[in-house]
Scaffold this active site. Structure first.
Site, short mmCIF file in Angstrom:
data_model
loop_
_atom_site.label_atom_id
_atom_site.label_comp_id
_atom_site.label_asym_id
_atom_site.label_seq_id
_atom_site.Cartn_x
_atom_site.Cartn_y
_atom_site.Cartn_z
N ARG A 60 -1.23 -8.67 13.16
CA ARG A 60 -1.81 -7.40 12.30
C ARG A 60 -2.60 -8.02 11.18
O ARG A 60 -3.64 -7.56 10.89
CB ARG A 60 -0.65 -6.78 11.37
N ARG A 98 11.21 -6.79 5.11
CA ARG A 98 11.17 -5.21 4.83
C ARG A 98 11.80 -4.41 5.79
O ARG A 98 12.26 -4.66 6.94
CB ARG A 98 9.36 -5.05 5.55
N LYS A 153 0.74 -1.16 0.10
CA LYS A 153 -0.04 -0.01 0.02
C LYS A 153 0.74 1.37 -0.02
O LYS A 153 0.70 2.10 -0.73
CB LYS A 153 -0.87 0.20 1.19
N ARG A 171 11.46 -2.66 10.39
CA ARG A 171 10.39 -2.01 11.15
C ARG A 171 10.10 -2.91 12.40
O ARG A 171 10.12 -3.97 12.66
CB ARG A 171 9.04 -2.08 10.36
N ARG A 212 -9.30 2.26 8.19
CA ARG A 212 -8.93 0.87 8.48
C ARG A 212 -10.26 0.16 9.58
O ARG A 212 -9.92 -1.09 9.58
CB ARG A 212 -7.83 0.72 9.36
P1 AMP Z 1 1.21 1.01 8.26
O1 AMP Z 1 2.35 1.47 8.13
O2 AMP Z 1 -0.06 1.54 7.60
O3 AMP Z 1 1.19 -0.74 8.25
O4 AMP Z 1 0.72 1.14 9.91
C1 AMP Z 1 1.70 0.70 10.76
C2 AMP Z 1 0.84 0.66 12.18
O5 AMP Z 1 0.39 1.75 12.45
C3 AMP Z 1 -0.43 -0.27 12.14
O6 AMP Z 1 -0.13 -1.53 12.63
C4 AMP Z 1 -1.27 0.43 13.35
O7 AMP Z 1 -0.69 -0.13 14.53
C5 AMP Z 1 -1.02 1.68 13.26
N1 AMP Z 1 -1.94 2.49 12.22
C6 AMP Z 1 -1.85 2.93 11.19
N2 AMP Z 1 -2.94 3.43 10.57
C7 AMP Z 1 -3.92 3.14 11.31
C8 AMP Z 1 -5.34 3.56 11.48
N3 AMP Z 1 -5.95 4.12 10.30
N4 AMP Z 1 -6.00 3.03 12.47
C9 AMP Z 1 -5.40 2.30 13.39
N5 AMP Z 1 -4.12 2.15 13.55
C10 AMP Z 1 -3.42 2.72 12.33
#
Ligand code: AMP
Length: 218
Positions: free
Chosen positions: A168, A123, A9, A157, A84
């Site tokens: 996740r 990653r 994404k 990460r 989300r």
């Molecule tokens: P991502 O980089 O989009 O995979 O986001 C990394 C982490 O940030 C996720 O696993 C959540 O812990 C948090 N996070 C990011 N966006 C959201 C969201 N819209 N709602 C809740 N948690 C989020």
């Protein structure tokens, strides 16, 4: 831009933002940056992120409301990682209605779960700009340092541990999948395979949006 963890994404949203001129807004990046700077938001979010859990809806909705108020987001934006959950989706509808804007598209990238786990395990990110790389799929030029920050050594990460990856996926199945279903029911969802190379997936997304690649336009 929706899709399971590791589906690409972030990489695709960044490229789509360049193509469309929309502001790239990644909630994951905003949270990681806040955590690195130990701001109150970062401290609140860090624990949930490292455990692979979603951060509270109210926190996320407030954060996106503030980000969308910035000047670069006024004409349009590409959202990566938000909404989300169903309540976040409803909040986005309300925010857009206030602004007199509509969603042009809801894109969902899909990849088999085995392949996703492989991608997540390899990653890497830049500790300075948080740009995403992958050991084999998307290496930096020298494989060690960030292309934009030659002194910064890439690192995994914090939320890519085996346990956090498992959590996740569970969060995606229980909280994000119902949101995907609601966009499908509203006829807004466009599903695109995320299985090819970064360029192939990018071209598939542009086709889905009826956009001509920028290089072919100039
Ligand atoms: P991502 O980089 O989009 O995979 O986001 C990394 C982490 O940030 C996720 O696993 C959540 O812990 C948090 N996070 C990011 N966006 C959201 C969201 N819209 N709602 C809740 N948690 C989020």
């Amino acid at each position: 831009m929706l899709g399971s963890p590791g589906v690409g994404k972030g990489t695709q949203a960044r490229r789509l933002a360049v193509e469309t001129g929309g502001a790239p807004i990644s909630t994951g990046e905003i949270l990681r940056d806040a955590a690195a700077r130990a701001t109150p938001l970062g401290l609140e979010a860090r624990h949930a992120m490292e455990a692979g859990r979603l951060v509270d809806d109210a926190v996320m909705i407030g954060l996106v409301r503030e980000r969308l108020a910035e000047a670069d987001a006024r004409p349009g934006f590409v959202l990566d990682g938000f909404p989300r959950t169903v309540p976040q989706g409803e909040a986005l509808d309300a925010l857009l209605a206030e602004r007199g804007q509509e969603l042009d598209a809801v894109l969902c990238l899909a990849v088999e779960e085995d392949e996703l786990v492989r991608r997540l395990r390899g990653r890497l990110e830049c500790p300075v700009c948080l740009r995403a790389y992958h050991v084999t799929g998307l290496p930096s030029r020298d494989g060690v340092h960030c292309d934009d920050h030659p002194d910064a050594v890439l690192r995994p990460r914090a939320d890519d541990s085996a346990e956090a990856i498992h959590r996740r996926f569970e969060e995606y199945r229980t909280k994000t999948a119902p949101l995907v279903e609601s966009y499908t029911a509203r006829g807004l969802l466009r599903s695109v395979s995320g299985a090819g190379s970064v360029d192939e997936v990018h071209r598939a997304l542009l086709r889905e949006l009826n956009l001509t690649p920028r290089v072919e336009r100039t």
